[in-house]
Design a protein around this motif. Sequence first.
Motif, short mmCIF file in Angstrom:
data_model
loop_
_atom_site.label_atom_id
_atom_site.label_comp_id
_atom_site.label_asym_id
_atom_site.label_seq_id
_atom_site.Cartn_x
_atom_site.Cartn_y
_atom_site.Cartn_z
N ALA A 113 0.83 -1.20 0.00
CA ALA A 113 0.00 0.00 0.00
C ALA A 113 0.87 1.25 0.00
CB ALA A 113 -0.93 -0.01 1.21
N GLU A 114 1.96 1.23 0.73
CA GLU A 114 2.85 2.39 0.76
C GLU A 114 3.51 2.61 -0.61
OE1 GLU A 114 4.17 2.39 5.49
OE2 GLU A 114 5.39 1.34 3.99
N ALA A 115 3.81 1.51 -1.32
CA ALA A 115 4.37 1.65 -2.67
C ALA A 115 3.35 2.26 -3.62
CB ALA A 115 4.85 0.30 -3.18
N SER A 116 2.11 1.86 -3.49
CA SER A 116 1.04 2.42 -4.34
C SER A 116 0.86 3.90 -4.10
CB SER A 116 -0.27 1.66 -4.10
OG SER A 116 -0.13 0.29 -4.43
N VAL A 117 1.07 4.32 -2.87
CA VAL A 117 0.93 5.74 -2.54
C VAL A 117 2.01 6.55 -3.27
CG1 VAL A 117 1.22 7.42 -0.68
CG2 VAL A 117 -0.25 5.45 -0.34
N LYS A 118 3.21 6.04 -3.31
CA LYS A 118 4.28 6.76 -4.00
C LYS A 118 3.94 6.98 -5.48
CE LYS A 118 8.02 5.08 -1.01
NZ LYS A 118 9.28 4.29 -0.96
N THR A 119 3.45 5.93 -6.14
CA THR A 119 3.08 6.04 -7.56
C THR A 119 1.95 7.03 -7.75
OG1 THR A 119 3.76 3.74 -7.93
CG2 THR A 119 2.32 4.75 -9.58
N ALA A 147 -7.23 8.98 -6.86
CA ALA A 147 -6.46 7.75 -6.73
C ALA A 147 -5.42 7.87 -5.63
CB ALA A 147 -5.79 7.42 -8.06
N LEU A 148 -4.82 9.07 -5.49
CA LEU A 148 -3.86 9.28 -4.41
C LEU A 148 -4.55 9.15 -3.05
CD1 LEU A 148 -1.12 10.09 -3.27
CD2 LEU A 148 -1.77 12.50 -3.61
N GLY A 149 -5.74 9.71 -2.92
CA GLY A 149 -6.47 9.62 -1.65
C GLY A 149 -6.80 8.18 -1.30
N VAL A 155 -3.19 2.61 2.82
CA VAL A 155 -2.06 2.55 3.74
C VAL A 155 -2.55 2.56 5.19
CG1 VAL A 155 -0.06 3.80 4.63
CG2 VAL A 155 -0.37 3.52 2.16
N SER A 156 -3.48 3.46 5.49
CA SER A 156 -4.02 3.53 6.86
C SER A 156 -4.70 2.22 7.25
CB SER A 156 -5.01 4.69 6.97
OG SER A 156 -4.38 5.93 6.72
N SER A 157 -5.47 1.65 6.32
CA SER A 157 -6.14 0.37 6.60
C SER A 157 -5.13 -0.74 6.80
CB SER A 157 -7.09 0.03 5.44
OG SER A 157 -7.70 -1.22 5.64
N ALA A 158 -4.11 -0.78 5.95
CA ALA A 158 -3.10 -1.82 6.09
C ALA A 158 -2.32 -1.67 7.39
CB ALA A 158 -2.15 -1.76 4.90
N ARG A 159 -2.08 -0.45 7.78
CA ARG A 159 -1.36 -0.22 9.05
C ARG A 159 -2.21 -0.70 10.22
NH1 ARG A 159 0.12 4.60 8.14
NH2 ARG A 159 2.28 4.12 7.54
N ALA A 160 -3.54 -0.43 10.17
CA ALA A 160 -4.43 -0.88 11.24
C ALA A 160 -4.49 -2.40 11.30
CB ALA A 160 -5.83 -0.30 11.04
N ASN A 161 -4.54 -3.04 10.13
CA ASN A 161 -4.56 -4.51 10.10
C ASN A 161 -3.26 -5.08 10.67
OD1 ASN A 161 -7.11 -4.62 8.95
ND2 ASN A 161 -6.32 -4.62 6.84
N MET A 162 -2.15 -4.41 10.35
CA MET A 162 -0.88 -4.88 10.88
C MET A 162 -0.85 -4.75 12.41
SD MET A 162 3.00 -3.45 10.26
CE MET A 162 2.67 -2.12 11.41
N GLU A 163 -1.41 -3.64 12.94
CA GLU A 163 -1.43 -3.45 14.38
C GLU A 163 -2.31 -4.51 15.05
OE1 GLU A 163 -0.45 -1.71 18.04
OE2 GLU A 163 0.44 -1.59 16.04
N THR A 164 -3.44 -4.83 14.42
CA THR A 164 -4.32 -5.87 14.97
C THR A 164 -3.61 -7.22 15.01
OG1 THR A 164 -6.29 -4.73 14.17
CG2 THR A 164 -6.52 -7.07 14.69
#
Length: 397
Positions: A113-119, A147-149, A155-164
């Motif tokens: 997700a972070e890579a997609s944000v860069k693009t 698309a950037l938003g 990224v925020s969702s993926a970070r939350a899933n990682m924290e869970t």
Amino acid sequence: MRTSTILRPAAVLAIISVLSACGKPPGGPPPAAGTPVLGVMTVRTQPVLLQTELPGRTSPYQIADVRPQVGGIVQVRNFREGSDVKAGQVLYQINPATYKAAYDNSVAALTKAEASVKTARLKAGRYKELVAIKAVSQQDYDDAVAALGEAEADVSSARANMETSRINLDYAQVDAPISGRIGKSTVTPGALVTASQATALTTIQQLDPIYVDVTQSSTTWLNLKEALANGELQKSGNGAKVKLILENGRTYAQEGTLQFSDVTVNQDTGAITLRAVFPNTKTDLLPGMYVRAVLQEGVRQQGLLVPQQAVSRDGAGKPVAFVVNADGVVEQRSLVTDRAIGDQWLVSSGLKEGEQLVVEGQQLASAGAKVKVVQWTPKAAASGTTTAVTGARAGTH
């Protein structure tokens, strides 16, 4: 007639001789009348520390049931039952394999997700310059910004899933929530546990310090408040001290302090709960023990204490005592006693300071009788050969 006169002296002589042969009448001569001698004490007021003894039970200062927050197979138990544990200490290890895999997957999803944000950010930046010179349409630029938003939200969702997934992985280690004495374990390695199951894996109790919960009737509590309010009692100190008597009758070495009294009266018993806290460094006190707590109520400055042996009961069962007035005459008094303190009664009414209270020889006393008095002392009374008793017996013979 003459013969009769001669015989009468002879009969008298015969009777005298018979009596002489038999000796003195049984029991000796009748006792001489005398004035009873009673042992008395002068009633004095003194400050009296009032204490109340109440039944109670000990309870842990803190208690925590340990339950798993994730499911799995227990691999290891890291404590000895009945030992002391520290907060944060690992108690059980649940198989973490599935939770470790879920965590690794969430980390990879976050990286993607972070890579997609860069693009998306680079594209939105280029379209911003191009739309200014009309090289791309406004719609294309708006789509790039959107698309950037979306990429940033991913990224925020993926970070939350990682924290869970990280939390679940951490929960595979079951830690001690508090410090204290740990009880028996309900599971062994190899057991399957589930998240938030009803049965606790074990229980931890903090025993130092420890609570003692006692009950007191609401009537006694109200009387105590009134006595403090009208000045009959004075507080004995800033904090109410509490002593403890154990089940074997031994007095607990350390004093406790009264923490609070409940604000609700039990409707079934009419009592309120008082809670005291005691240091328990040697863990002599265990949860659930029956104890008796001695609470300091306050100080009665003008207290009247009299020996219990000076107080008897009348036909109605009410306490009475004898006093000797200034003329040496016995008077009977009806008393109101508050409570027993050791071998003495705390008298609320019926006696006044300076009066002569009969302590020894009550069996010789009666209202209106004239008597003599001697001073009674506890030491003499303990020996069983008081001057009052001896004098009373001498006066009746």
